[in-house]
Design a protein around this motif. Structure first.
Motif, short mmCIF file in Angstrom:
data_model
loop_
_atom_site.label_atom_id
_atom_site.label_comp_id
_atom_site.label_asym_id
_atom_site.label_seq_id
_atom_site.Cartn_x
_atom_site.Cartn_y
_atom_site.Cartn_z
N LEU A 244 46.71 -3.69 -67.16
CA LEU A 244 45.61 -2.74 -67.30
C LEU A 244 45.88 -1.75 -68.42
CD1 LEU A 244 42.90 -1.74 -66.33
CD2 LEU A 244 44.05 -0.46 -64.52
N ALA A 245 47.14 -1.33 -68.58
CA ALA A 245 47.49 -0.42 -69.66
C ALA A 245 47.19 -1.05 -71.01
CB ALA A 245 48.97 -0.04 -69.57
N SER A 246 47.51 -2.31 -71.17
CA SER A 246 47.21 -3.01 -72.42
C SER A 246 45.72 -3.16 -72.63
CB SER A 246 47.89 -4.40 -72.42
OG SER A 246 49.29 -4.28 -72.36
N ALA A 247 44.99 -3.46 -71.55
CA ALA A 247 43.53 -3.59 -71.65
C ALA A 247 42.89 -2.26 -72.02
CB ALA A 247 42.97 -4.11 -70.33
N CYS A 248 43.44 -1.15 -71.51
CA CYS A 248 42.91 0.16 -71.85
C CYS A 248 43.05 0.43 -73.34
CB CYS A 248 43.63 1.24 -71.04
SG CYS A 248 43.12 1.36 -69.30
N VAL A 249 44.19 0.07 -73.90
CA VAL A 249 44.40 0.26 -75.34
C VAL A 249 43.39 -0.57 -76.13
CG1 VAL A 249 46.01 -0.10 -77.25
CG2 VAL A 249 46.83 0.86 -75.08
N ARG A 250 43.20 -1.82 -75.74
CA ARG A 250 42.23 -2.68 -76.43
C ARG A 250 40.82 -2.14 -76.33
NH1 ARG A 250 45.31 -6.68 -73.77
NH2 ARG A 250 43.61 -7.05 -72.27
N ALA A 251 40.53 -1.44 -75.23
CA ALA A 251 39.19 -0.88 -75.02
C ALA A 251 38.98 0.43 -75.77
CB ALA A 251 38.93 -0.68 -73.53
N GLY A 252 40.02 0.92 -76.46
CA GLY A 252 39.88 2.15 -77.24
C GLY A 252 40.35 3.41 -76.53
N ILE A 253 41.02 3.26 -75.40
CA ILE A 253 41.58 4.42 -74.70
C ILE A 253 42.92 4.77 -75.35
CG2 ILE A 253 42.50 5.24 -72.49
CD1 ILE A 253 40.51 3.32 -71.12
N ARG A 254 43.04 6.00 -75.81
CA ARG A 254 44.30 6.44 -76.43
C ARG A 254 45.26 6.91 -75.35
NH1 ARG A 254 41.41 10.73 -79.67
NH2 ARG A 254 39.87 10.21 -78.06
N THR A 255 46.49 6.41 -75.42
CA THR A 255 47.49 6.73 -74.41
C THR A 255 48.71 7.35 -75.07
OG1 THR A 255 46.76 4.89 -73.01
CG2 THR A 255 48.93 5.81 -72.57
N PHE A 256 49.15 8.48 -74.51
CA PHE A 256 50.34 9.16 -75.00
C PHE A 256 51.40 9.11 -73.90
CE2 PHE A 256 46.80 10.94 -77.37
CZ PHE A 256 47.29 10.92 -78.68
N GLU A 257 52.43 8.29 -74.12
CA GLU A 257 53.54 8.19 -73.18
C GLU A 257 54.62 9.20 -73.53
OE1 GLU A 257 54.95 4.17 -72.91
OE2 GLU A 257 52.92 3.34 -72.74
N ASN A 258 55.55 9.41 -72.58
CA ASN A 258 56.64 10.38 -72.78
C ASN A 258 56.10 11.74 -73.23
OD1 ASN A 258 58.90 8.57 -72.19
ND2 ASN A 258 58.25 7.52 -74.06
N THR A 259 54.99 12.13 -72.62
CA THR A 259 54.31 13.37 -73.00
C THR A 259 53.98 14.16 -71.74
OG1 THR A 259 53.34 12.26 -74.92
CG2 THR A 259 52.36 14.35 -74.27
N SER A 260 54.77 15.16 -71.46
CA SER A 260 54.55 15.98 -70.27
C SER A 260 53.45 17.00 -70.52
CB SER A 260 55.83 16.71 -69.87
OG SER A 260 56.83 15.79 -69.51
N VAL A 261 52.63 17.22 -69.49
CA VAL A 261 51.58 18.23 -69.56
C VAL A 261 52.14 19.56 -69.07
CG1 VAL A 261 49.34 18.96 -68.63
CG2 VAL A 261 49.70 16.57 -69.31
N LEU A 262 51.91 20.61 -69.83
CA LEU A 262 52.43 21.93 -69.49
C LEU A 262 51.45 22.76 -68.70
CD1 LEU A 262 54.09 22.76 -72.94
CD2 LEU A 262 55.19 21.81 -70.89
N SER A 263 50.16 22.67 -69.05
CA SER A 263 49.15 23.49 -68.36
C SER A 263 47.76 23.02 -68.75
CB SER A 263 49.31 24.97 -68.71
OG SER A 263 49.02 25.18 -70.09
N THR A 264 46.79 23.50 -68.01
CA THR A 264 45.39 23.27 -68.34
C THR A 264 44.94 24.30 -69.38
OG1 THR A 264 44.97 22.46 -66.10
CG2 THR A 264 43.05 23.13 -67.38
N LEU A 265 44.09 23.87 -70.29
CA LEU A 265 43.46 24.79 -71.24
C LEU A 265 42.13 25.23 -70.66
CD1 LEU A 265 44.06 22.87 -74.61
CD2 LEU A 265 45.26 24.92 -73.81
#
Length: 412
Positions: free
Chosen positions: A160-181
């Motif tokens: 599904l991760a690969s299919a998401c990329v093919r569908a145009g979904i941008r994925t950022f791995e090894n990226t921790s979220v610090l807070s909501t804007l």
């Protein structure tokens, strides 16, 4: 785009496990520009640390069972969209018993499951062996449910991760979220260790880590637990039914809600050290057990699940939990004593007081969490989350709200 802006989109989904990726996929199908952020990589968490069992027979009649049925049906859509790449198997499930007293309760359980619309029957040991060649020697019989199934969770999430990329979904791995804007009460994205992601909607699909939202004033009513598993070397390459035993029925609400259920008849594993601290003093490191046994395509056996470490985000499996799985296995399968253990791990899980996930809007953002049985609930709740965001009619959205009565009562 400013120098500190990593990406922009309509919706940013935080978490690339089964829940987050199914949500992203469903949103993309509806035309949303989706960004996915993952602190490590897909399948790093609980989505990649489970046997992939799709239990229907253990789910309570009502919303719980209906959601599980819908989740199983949703995999047919994914088979059409992704192809047969995640080892979907509908071999059924066996809930076996090891004493006559357990058998009498499971006879009532089988009748209750049939009344709920499932194809469930109490069968003899000989009949059960036809469905599963690794049935423990001490099993006297079982409830067989033809509706139970199994997938390979790692293969599914990765496909599904690969299919998401093919569908145009941008994925950022090894990226921790610090807070909501935020701009006042409006959520405008998230701040990550690599920069800001601006979006008009934020979906938190972070499982146990959703407890960190309390720092932002969002008190999500979930509990956390460390869920342990053990994996052996290949034993048998037959396509076997998944199994559940009587030595730990945590999460099996369809059984434990029965009037004839007696906890003393279904004791969890114990050992001389479990629950003891230094010097033999009472401790709390081992809490509960879900007596599941399943095989992967290669014939290796998944054993577990242990539940401990409640309220903690410590992912390291405890010695007591390991002992529960090892001692139970040796008691049932003495011939496996020389087999190697190829995997021993814990995944951090989240759960709610009524065993249903939470899919709702909360404080300007969206949450899709509390998936104690996410292999079944994840795909359908990805759809529900997309329906909520898109303003579509949803069969399950009302039952999965964060302010539902069952959760309010539990928190009082």
């Amino acid at each position: 785009m400013s120098a500190d802006t990593l990406a922009t989109g309509d919706i940013v989904v935080i978490g690339a496990g089964i829940v987050g990726l199914c949500t992203a996929w469903e949103l993309r199908k509806r035309g949303f520009d989706v960004v996915v952020v993952e602190q490590r990589f897909p399948t790093y968490g609980a989505s990649g640390r489970n046997p992939g069992s799709l239990w229907l027979q253990t789910r309570r009649t009502g919303d719980e069972l209906s959601l599980a049925k819908a989740g199983k049906e949703k995999y047919q859509d994914y088979l059409s969209e992704l192809g047969d790449v995640f080892d979907y198997r509908n071999q059924g499930g066996l809930f076996f018993f090891e004493s006559e007293a357990q058998g009498r309760v499971l006879e009532d359980y089988a009748a209750d499951r049939r009344a709920a619309g499932l194809d469930a029957t109490l069968i003899s040991r000989e009949e059960a062996q036809k469905h599963c060649s690794i049935l423990p020697d001490g099993a006297l019989g079982a409830v067989f449910c033809a509706d139970d199934a199994q997938i390979d969770g790692v293969q599914f999430v990765n496909a599904l991760a690969s299919a998401c990329v093919r569908a145009g979904i941008r994925t950022f791995e090894n990226t921790s979220v610090l807070s909501t804007l935020r701009n006042g009460e409006t959520v405008t994205g998230v701040r990550t260790v690599r920069g800001e992601i601006h979006a008009s909607g934020v979906v938190w699909a972070t499982g146990a880590w959703s407890t960190n939202l309390r720092a932002e004033g969002i008190d999500v009513p979930i509990g956390t637990a460390r869920v342990g598993q053990m994996l052996t070397q290949p034993v048998d390459t037959h396509l076997n039914a998944i199994m559940h035993g009587p030595r730990g029925v945590y999460g099996c609400g369809a059984l434990t809600d029965l009037p004839t259920y007696d906890a003393a008849v279904f004791p969890r594993p114990s050992s001389s050290s479990a629950g003891k601290g230094p010097g033999g003093t009472s401790g709390s490191s081992f809490v509960d057990y879900d007596d599941s046994i399943a095989q992967n395509r290669g014939g290796s056996i998944f054993i577990g699940n242990s539940f401990d470490g409640r309220g903690s985000l410590n992912p390291h499996i405890s010695i007591n939990a390991t002992n529960a799985m090892v001692s139970t296995t040796l008691d049932r399968y003495s011939t496996l004593a020389e087999y190697g253990v190829t995997g021993l791990w814990a995944g951090l899980g989240s759960e709610t007081s009524d065993n249903l996930p939470i899919v709702d809007r909360a404080d300007g953002a969206y949450i899709n969490v509390g998936h104690a049985w996410g292999i079944a609930s994840g795909p359908i709740c990805g759809q529900v989350m997309a329906e909520v965001i898109a303003g579509e009619a949803s069969v399950f959205a009302g039952a999965l709200k964060m302010n539902r009565p069952a959760l309010r009562v539990a928190g009082e």
